[in-house]
Design a protein around this motif. Structure first.
Motif, PDB file in Angstrom:
ATOM      1  N   PHE A   1       0.824  -1.207   0.000  1.00 48.62           N
ATOM      2  CA  PHE A   1       0.000   0.000   0.000  1.00 48.62           C
ATOM      3  C   PHE A   1       0.862   1.261   0.000  1.00 48.62           C
ATOM      4  N   VAL A   2       1.952   1.235   0.747  1.00 51.01           N
ATOM      5  CA  VAL A   2       2.849   2.397   0.790  1.00 51.01           C
ATOM      6  C   VAL A   2       3.477   2.619  -0.591  1.00 51.01           C
ATOM      7  N   LEU A   3       3.902   1.542  -1.228  1.00 47.30           N
ATOM      8  CA  LEU A   3       4.511   1.669  -2.561  1.00 47.30           C
ATOM      9  C   LEU A   3       3.495   2.183  -3.582  1.00 47.30           C
ATOM     10  N   ILE A   4       2.284   1.679  -3.515  1.00 55.52           N
ATOM     11  CA  ILE A   4       1.236   2.127  -4.437  1.00 55.52           C
ATOM     12  C   ILE A   4       0.944   3.606  -4.236  1.00 55.52           C
ATOM     13  N   ALA A   5       0.834   4.027  -2.971  1.00 56.84           N
ATOM     14  CA  ALA A   5       0.562   5.439  -2.687  1.00 56.84           C
ATOM     15  C   ALA A   5       1.710   6.324  -3.168  1.00 56.84           C
ATOM     16  N   GLU A   6       2.934   5.877  -2.996  1.00 55.90           N
ATOM     17  CA  GLU A   6       4.083   6.666  -3.442  1.00 55.90           C
ATOM     18  C   GLU A   6       4.106   6.776  -4.968  1.00 55.90           C
ATOM     19  N   LEU A   7       3.740   5.710  -5.655  1.00 62.09           N
ATOM     20  CA  LEU A   7       3.653   5.766  -7.121  1.00 62.09           C
ATOM     21  C   LEU A   7       2.566   6.751  -7.558  1.00 62.09           C
ATOM     22  N   ALA A   8       1.417   6.706  -6.902  1.00 59.41           N
ATOM     23  CA  ALA A   8       0.334   7.646  -7.225  1.00 59.41           C
ATOM     24  C   ALA A   8       0.767   9.077  -6.945  1.00 59.41           C
ATOM     25  N   ASN A   9       1.446   9.294  -5.830  1.00 60.07           N
ATOM     26  CA  ASN A   9       1.947  10.628  -5.501  1.00 60.07           C
ATOM     27  C   ASN A   9       2.937  11.114  -6.554  1.00 60.07           C
TER      28      ASN A   9
ATOM     29  N   ALA B   1       1.017  13.924  -0.956  1.00 65.49           N
ATOM     30  CA  ALA B   1       1.877  13.629   0.190  1.00 65.49           C
ATOM     31  C   ALA B   1       1.051  13.129   1.368  1.00 65.49           C
ATOM     32  N   THR B   2      -0.140  13.691   1.547  1.00 62.77           N
ATOM     33  CA  THR B   2      -1.028  13.244   2.623  1.00 62.77           C
ATOM     34  C   THR B   2      -1.474  11.808   2.380  1.00 62.77           C
ATOM     35  N   MET B   3      -1.734  11.460   1.128  1.00 70.09           N
ATOM     36  CA  MET B   3      -2.095  10.085   0.785  1.00 70.09           C
ATOM     37  C   MET B   3      -0.996   9.127   1.238  1.00 70.09           C
ATOM     38  N   VAL B   4       0.250   9.472   0.971  1.00 68.78           N
ATOM     39  CA  VAL B   4       1.365   8.620   1.383  1.00 68.78           C
ATOM     40  C   VAL B   4       1.429   8.541   2.911  1.00 68.78           C
ATOM     41  N   LEU B   5       1.302   9.675   3.584  1.00 69.54           N
ATOM     42  CA  LEU B   5       1.344   9.692   5.048  1.00 69.54           C
ATOM     43  C   LEU B   5       0.250   8.810   5.641  1.00 69.54           C
ATOM     44  N   PHE B   6      -0.972   8.945   5.159  1.00 70.93           N
ATOM     45  CA  PHE B   6      -2.073   8.135   5.679  1.00 70.93           C
ATOM     46  C   PHE B   6      -1.830   6.648   5.425  1.00 70.93           C
ATOM     47  N   THR B   7      -1.222   6.331   4.301  1.00 74.72           N
ATOM     48  CA  THR B   7      -0.925   4.935   3.987  1.00 74.72           C
ATOM     49  C   THR B   7       0.146   4.392   4.930  1.00 74.72           C
ATOM     50  N   VAL B   8       1.135   5.190   5.250  1.00 75.70           N
ATOM     51  CA  VAL B   8       2.157   4.773   6.208  1.00 75.70           C
ATOM     52  C   VAL B   8       1.528   4.558   7.584  1.00 75.70           C
ATOM     53  N   ILE B   9       0.648   5.458   8.001  1.00 77.33           N
ATOM     54  CA  ILE B   9      -0.038   5.310   9.286  1.00 77.33           C
ATOM     55  C   ILE B   9      -0.898   4.049   9.278  1.00 77.33           C
ATOM     56  N   PHE B  10      -1.632   3.828   8.198  1.00 76.31           N
ATOM     57  CA  PHE B  10      -2.448   2.616   8.057  1.00 76.31           C
ATOM     58  C   PHE B  10      -1.581   1.373   8.178  1.00 76.31           C
ATOM     59  N   THR B  11      -0.444   1.353   7.485  1.00 72.11           N
ATOM     60  CA  THR B  11       0.448   0.192   7.521  1.00 72.11           C
ATOM     61  C   THR B  11       1.003  -0.026   8.925  1.00 72.11           C
TER      62      THR B  11
END
Length: 121
Positions: A63-71, A97-107
């Motif tokens: 999920f973190v990798l996917i969010a970083e690619l989208a960002n 950037a918020t999408m990535v942060l939320f994904t890191v928190i989720f993970t």
């Protein structure tokens, strides 16, 4: 009707691989996340826990990798549209950037809950 070439599985897969390596080459944060994910995936092979827990932990890293690619896609698109400092451009990049942060928190939450359930429940 959209103006696009006919779909070819291997050609489209090639575009995806090309995109992965382009982002890997130019985005330090993505590179760090890929290396961290690889280390985690290898480490999970040696940790004594149920396979389902290993799968949950390992897949959560995606999920973190996917969010970083989208960002990265958002940032490149904004940069293509304008090189000027613009409030909407900043908001778009900040949202990515918020999408990535939320994904890191989720993970992190997935890891905490999974490890707690495996070792303390």
């Amino acid at each position: 009707m959209r103006n696009q070439p006919k779909y070819h599985l291997w050609k489209n897969a090639g575009y995806a691989v090309e995109g992965f390596f382009e982002v890997f080459k130019h985005e330090t944060s993505f590179k760090i996340e890929v290396y961290l994910s690889l280390a985690v995936w290898i480490g999970l092979l040696f940790v004594p826990m149920p396979l389902i827990a290993k799968a949950i932990l390992g897949l959560s890293m995606l999920f973190v990798l996917i969010a970083e690619l989208a960002n990265s896609a958002i940032e490149r698109t904004v940069d293509l549209v304008t090189k000027e400092q613009h409030t909407l451009a900043k908001h778009a990049k900040d949202a990515g950037a918020t999408m990535v942060l939320f994904t890191v928190i989720f993970t992190a939450i997935v890891w905490i809950v999974t490890l707690y359930s495996v070792y303390f429940a």
